[in-house]
Design a protein around this motif. Structure first.
Motif, short mmCIF file in Angstrom:
data_model
loop_
_atom_site.label_atom_id
_atom_site.label_comp_id
_atom_site.label_asym_id
_atom_site.label_seq_id
_atom_site.Cartn_x
_atom_site.Cartn_y
_atom_site.Cartn_z
N PRO A 56 35.33 42.03 37.06
CA PRO A 56 36.52 42.26 37.90
C PRO A 56 36.19 42.76 39.31
O PRO A 56 36.95 42.48 40.24
N THR A 98 36.34 40.13 42.17
CA THR A 98 37.59 39.43 42.47
C THR A 98 37.73 39.06 43.93
O THR A 98 37.96 37.89 44.27
N ARG A 146 44.45 35.41 42.66
CA ARG A 146 44.28 36.65 41.90
C ARG A 146 44.98 36.56 40.54
O ARG A 146 44.47 37.06 39.55
N ILE A 159 42.78 34.41 38.36
CA ILE A 159 41.67 35.22 37.83
C ILE A 159 42.15 36.09 36.68
O ILE A 159 41.52 36.13 35.62
#
Length: 153
Positions: free
Chosen positions: A10, A13, A33, A36
């Protein structure tokens, strides 16, 4: 030192979003985002990045002080595998990173019992189509259709 392919974290990102933007993969109707976050709920082990300790790590926020130079997502639904959002930093394209990521995706998907891998390339993106053809991929002569179920706006 050669780039290292590893599982997405993470903390990667913002570097991944910046990479996708630099490669022209982000579209207004897809929030990267959210994409993801969604991927992290399904087969997160098939979300890979490549980092290069030899490049300048000050500009992209990559994890561990290494520069994030490539990324991609794969998945397997029990019938077919898919690759999405494969991107290599523009100044690293042609270096073999895309080939290396695809080889790793193929290895991982084969280990899961995946018989065939599919991907989509936007019509007219001849350079990317040529890249995949050089890896043995061919036009399946199908029409890709989609329907948005959850808007990202």
């Amino acid at each position: 030192m050669a780039p290292v392919i590893r599982r997405f974290d993470p903390a990667d990102t913002e570097a991944v979003v910046a990479l996708w933007k630099a490669c022209g993969l982000v579209r207004p109707w897809n929030d990267p985002r959210r994409d993801i976050a969604r991927k992290l709920t399904v087969q997160p082990e098939l979300f890979l990045v490549a980092t290069d300790p030899a490049t300048d790590a000050t500009s992209d926020g990559g994890q561990h002080g290494d520069t994030l130079v490539a990324a991609g997502m794969a998945g397997f639904d029990g019938h077919r595998g898919w690759v999405n959002y494969l991107a290599v930093r523009p100044d690293q394209q042609g270096s073999g990173l895309g080939r290396a990521l695809m080889a790793e995706f193929e290895r991982l998907l084969t280990a899961l019992g995946c018989p065939k891998l599919n991907l989509q390339v936007r019509a007219g993106n001849d350079r990317v189509i040529g890249f995949y053809e050089s890896l043995g991929y061919a036009d399946d002569r199908t029409v890709s259709m989609g329907k948005r179920l959850i808007p990202d706006d």
